[in-house]
Design a protein around this motif. Structure first.
Motif, PDB file in Angstrom:
ATOM      1  N   MET A 107      16.183  46.667  40.274  1.00 45.33           N
ATOM      2  CA  MET A 107      16.928  45.429  40.030  1.00 45.33           C
ATOM      3  C   MET A 107      17.356  45.433  38.563  1.00 45.33           C
ATOM      4  N   PRO A 108      18.547  45.976  38.284  1.00 46.19           N
ATOM      5  CA  PRO A 108      18.990  46.126  36.895  1.00 46.19           C
ATOM      6  C   PRO A 108      18.946  44.833  36.091  1.00 46.19           C
ATOM      7  N   ALA A 109      19.173  43.695  36.748  1.00 48.55           N
ATOM      8  CA  ALA A 109      19.185  42.424  36.021  1.00 48.55           C
ATOM      9  C   ALA A 109      17.828  42.112  35.404  1.00 48.55           C
ATOM     10  N   MET A 139      10.503  33.976  40.199  1.00 50.24           N
ATOM     11  CA  MET A 139      11.227  34.518  41.345  1.00 50.24           C
ATOM     12  C   MET A 139      10.259  35.078  42.369  1.00 50.24           C
ATOM     13  N   THR A 140      10.691  35.016  43.641  1.00 42.64           N
ATOM     14  CA  THR A 140       9.963  35.702  44.709  1.00 42.64           C
ATOM     15  C   THR A 140      10.631  37.053  44.916  1.00 42.64           C
ATOM     16  N   ILE A 141       9.862  38.120  44.758  1.00 44.05           N
ATOM     17  CA  ILE A 141      10.409  39.480  44.788  1.00 44.05           C
ATOM     18  C   ILE A 141       9.645  40.300  45.816  1.00 44.05           C
ATOM     19  N   GLU A 142      10.380  41.116  46.574  1.00 48.71           N
ATOM     20  CA  GLU A 142       9.735  41.989  47.548  1.00 48.71           C
ATOM     21  C   GLU A 142       8.704  42.860  46.836  1.00 48.71           C
ATOM     22  N   ALA A 143       7.549  43.003  47.457  1.00 54.37           N
ATOM     23  CA  ALA A 143       6.441  43.696  46.805  1.00 54.37           C
ATOM     24  C   ALA A 143       6.764  45.157  46.503  1.00 54.37           C
ATOM     25  N   TRP A 144       7.600  45.801  47.344  1.00 53.18           N
ATOM     26  CA  TRP A 144       7.879  47.217  47.123  1.00 53.18           C
ATOM     27  C   TRP A 144       8.688  47.454  45.857  1.00 53.18           C
ATOM     28  N   ARG A 145       9.326  46.408  45.347  1.00 49.95           N
ATOM     29  CA  ARG A 145      10.091  46.550  44.114  1.00 49.95           C
ATOM     30  C   ARG A 145       9.222  46.383  42.862  1.00 49.95           C
TER      31      ARG A 145
END
Length: 229
Positions: free
Chosen positions: A178-180, A206-212
């Motif tokens: 996620m470049p941002a 933020m809620t972010i997918e765990a794999w990221r």
């Protein structure tokens, strides 16, 4: 592969005759021993001899072959006439069989370079066509390669999404893909294995997918990764 064209404009040429299948072989064989020999040729694409040969597009593969534009004719520079006459008369010659084009009185005619300019132009056009075809095939191959890479990346991401990554509250993490959010670290507030709520400071949560997510090894503790059943 197309041979480098010979400059035929400022000299005179004799004409050899042979059977059609021997056209290129005669020209190449004489050229290999130093005779200036030329016949116009083009590169053709034909189906691969083996039906089992499959190309990247799933269809039968093709091969490139040289083909004569004017079968049965080879031009040699006139200064080589006596040398080539001796080759033609030698019963032990290693060259493919050929003969000289002769007039009714058995003399050997000579043609000017300008007389075969049209054949040279035809060879040039044939080369342009195969070059454009190769360019198109190259673009298609690159498109298929990009598609394959995208498919591979989607499969990788799908596999990663199937993993459960457990993060502990207050664990420091970074975000991948996620470049941002590149270069930023956040603090995990909660995690359910599939995603995590991460606070990046201020009002940014933020809620972010765990794999990221990846643990910030400088500050954080352990992360457990479990493959989904």
């Amino acid at each position: 592969m197309m041979h480098q064209p010979i400059d035929m404009a400022c000299t005179r040429w004799c004409i050899l005759r042979m059977s059609g299948p021997r056209t290129l072989a005669v020209a190449d064989s004489l050229a290999a021993v130093g005779v200036e020999a030329w016949t116009p040729r083009r590169t053709e694409k034909r189906p691969h001899p083996s039906r089992k040969a499959i190309g990247p597009d799933g269809r039968r593969a093709t091969v490139e072959i040289d083909a004569p534009i004017l079968p049965t004719y080879v031009f040699i520079r006139a200064v080589h006439r006596d040398e080539v006459l001796a080759i033609a008369a030698d019963p032990a010659s290693p060259h493919p069989q050929f003969s000289f084009l002769r007039r009714a009185d058995n003399s050997i005619p000579e043609v000017r370079g300008a007389d075969v300019a049209g054949l040279q132009e035809e060879e040039r056009r044939a080369q342009e066509i195969i070059d454009k075809l190769r360019e198109c095939e190259g673009r298609e191959a690159r498109r298929r390669e990009r598609a394959a890479l995208m498919k591979t990346e989607r499969a990788r991401q799908k596999a990663l999404r199937m993993e459960r990554r457990e993060f502990s509250p207050q664990q420091t993490v970074t975000v991948e893909g996620m470049p941002a959010l590149g270069g930023m670290t956040g603090i995990v507030e909660s995690s359910d294995g599939r995603s995590a709520v991460v606070h990046f400071g201020g009002s940014l949560t933020m809620t972010i997918e765990a794999w990221r997510l990846a643990p910030d090894h400088v500050q954080s503790g352990n992360t457990s990764v479990v493959a989904a059943a």
